[in-house]
Design a protein around this motif. Structure first.
Motif, PDB file in Angstrom:
ATOM      1  N   ALA A 139       0.816  -1.209   0.000  1.00 28.64           N
ATOM      2  CA  ALA A 139       0.000   0.000   0.000  1.00 28.64           C
ATOM      3  C   ALA A 139       0.853   1.262   0.000  1.00 28.64           C
ATOM      4  O   ALA A 139       0.451   2.287  -0.549  1.00 28.64           O
ATOM      5  N   VAL A 140       2.043   1.198   0.583  1.00 30.36           N
ATOM      6  CA  VAL A 140       2.885   2.387   0.747  1.00 30.36           C
ATOM      7  C   VAL A 140       3.883   2.574  -0.381  1.00 30.36           C
ATOM      8  O   VAL A 140       4.211   3.704  -0.741  1.00 30.36           O
ATOM      9  N   ARG A 141       4.350   1.494  -0.969  1.00 35.19           N
ATOM     10  CA  ARG A 141       5.417   1.605  -1.978  1.00 35.19           C
ATOM     11  C   ARG A 141       4.952   2.430  -3.185  1.00 35.19           C
ATOM     12  O   ARG A 141       3.781   2.381  -3.567  1.00 35.19           O
ATOM     13  N   PRO A 142       5.863   3.148  -3.783  1.00 38.47           N
ATOM     14  CA  PRO A 142       5.491   3.928  -4.975  1.00 38.47           C
ATOM     15  C   PRO A 142       5.260   3.001  -6.167  1.00 38.47           C
ATOM     16  O   PRO A 142       5.937   1.992  -6.328  1.00 38.47           O
TER      17      PRO A 142
ATOM     18  N   TRP B 285       5.623   1.587 -15.336  1.00 39.20           N
ATOM     19  CA  TRP B 285       4.839   0.722 -16.217  1.00 39.20           C
ATOM     20  C   TRP B 285       3.480   0.403 -15.622  1.00 39.20           C
ATOM     21  O   TRP B 285       2.521   0.182 -16.332  1.00 39.20           O
ATOM     22  N   GLU B 286       3.382   0.381 -14.278  1.00 41.57           N
ATOM     23  CA  GLU B 286       2.080   0.160 -13.652  1.00 41.57           C
ATOM     24  C   GLU B 286       1.178   1.368 -13.897  1.00 41.57           C
ATOM     25  O   GLU B 286      -0.009   1.232 -14.152  1.00 41.57           O
ATOM     26  N   LYS B 287       1.761   2.568 -13.831  1.00 35.96           N
ATOM     27  CA  LYS B 287       0.983   3.781 -14.098  1.00 35.96           C
ATOM     28  C   LYS B 287       0.518   3.819 -15.546  1.00 35.96           C
ATOM     29  O   LYS B 287      -0.603   4.214 -15.840  1.00 35.96           O
ATOM     30  N   ALA B 288       1.371   3.396 -16.460  1.00 37.92           N
ATOM     31  CA  ALA B 288       1.011   3.386 -17.877  1.00 37.92           C
ATOM     32  C   ALA B 288      -0.133   2.413 -18.129  1.00 37.92           C
ATOM     33  O   ALA B 288      -1.035   2.693 -18.910  1.00 37.92           O
ATOM     34  N   LEU B 289      -0.101   1.262 -17.466  1.00 35.73           N
ATOM     35  CA  LEU B 289      -1.188   0.300 -17.622  1.00 35.73           C
ATOM     36  C   LEU B 289      -2.504   0.858 -17.092  1.00 35.73           C
ATOM     37  O   LEU B 289      -3.565   0.652 -17.679  1.00 35.73           O
ATOM     38  N   GLU B 290      -2.433   1.550 -15.956  1.00 33.51           N
ATOM     39  CA  GLU B 290      -3.634   2.131 -15.384  1.00 33.51           C
ATOM     40  C   GLU B 290      -4.214   3.217 -16.272  1.00 33.51           C
ATOM     41  O   GLU B 290      -5.424   3.335 -16.420  1.00 33.51           O
TER      42      GLU B 290
END
Length: 64
Positions: free
Chosen positions: A49-52, A56-61
């Motif tokens: 929950a805390v880790r940035p 690539w996860e942001k791009a998928l979202e």
């Protein structure tokens, strides 16, 4: 929610039988294993929950 009162009653009975000593929960190898496993799962969930988030996860979202 239904298990809560039952667990609380069992917890109180265990403490009464051990004269208030919490060591009763660490004497059994099975109990120690379950306590350690619960702690590790809790730490893992907090870490996730805390880790940035990675780029690539942001791009998928954003793509969905």
């Amino acid at each position: 929610m239904l298990i809560g009162p039952t667990i609380e009653m069992a917890f109180r009975q265990s403490l009464m039988r051990s004269a208030g000593s919490f060591s009763i929960f660490f004497e059994s190898p099975i109990a120690c294993t379950l306590i350690v496993l619960s702690f590790l799962l809790f730490v893992w969930n907090v870490y996730r929950a805390v880790r940035p988030k990675k780029a690539w996860e942001k791009a998928l979202e954003e793509g969905e």
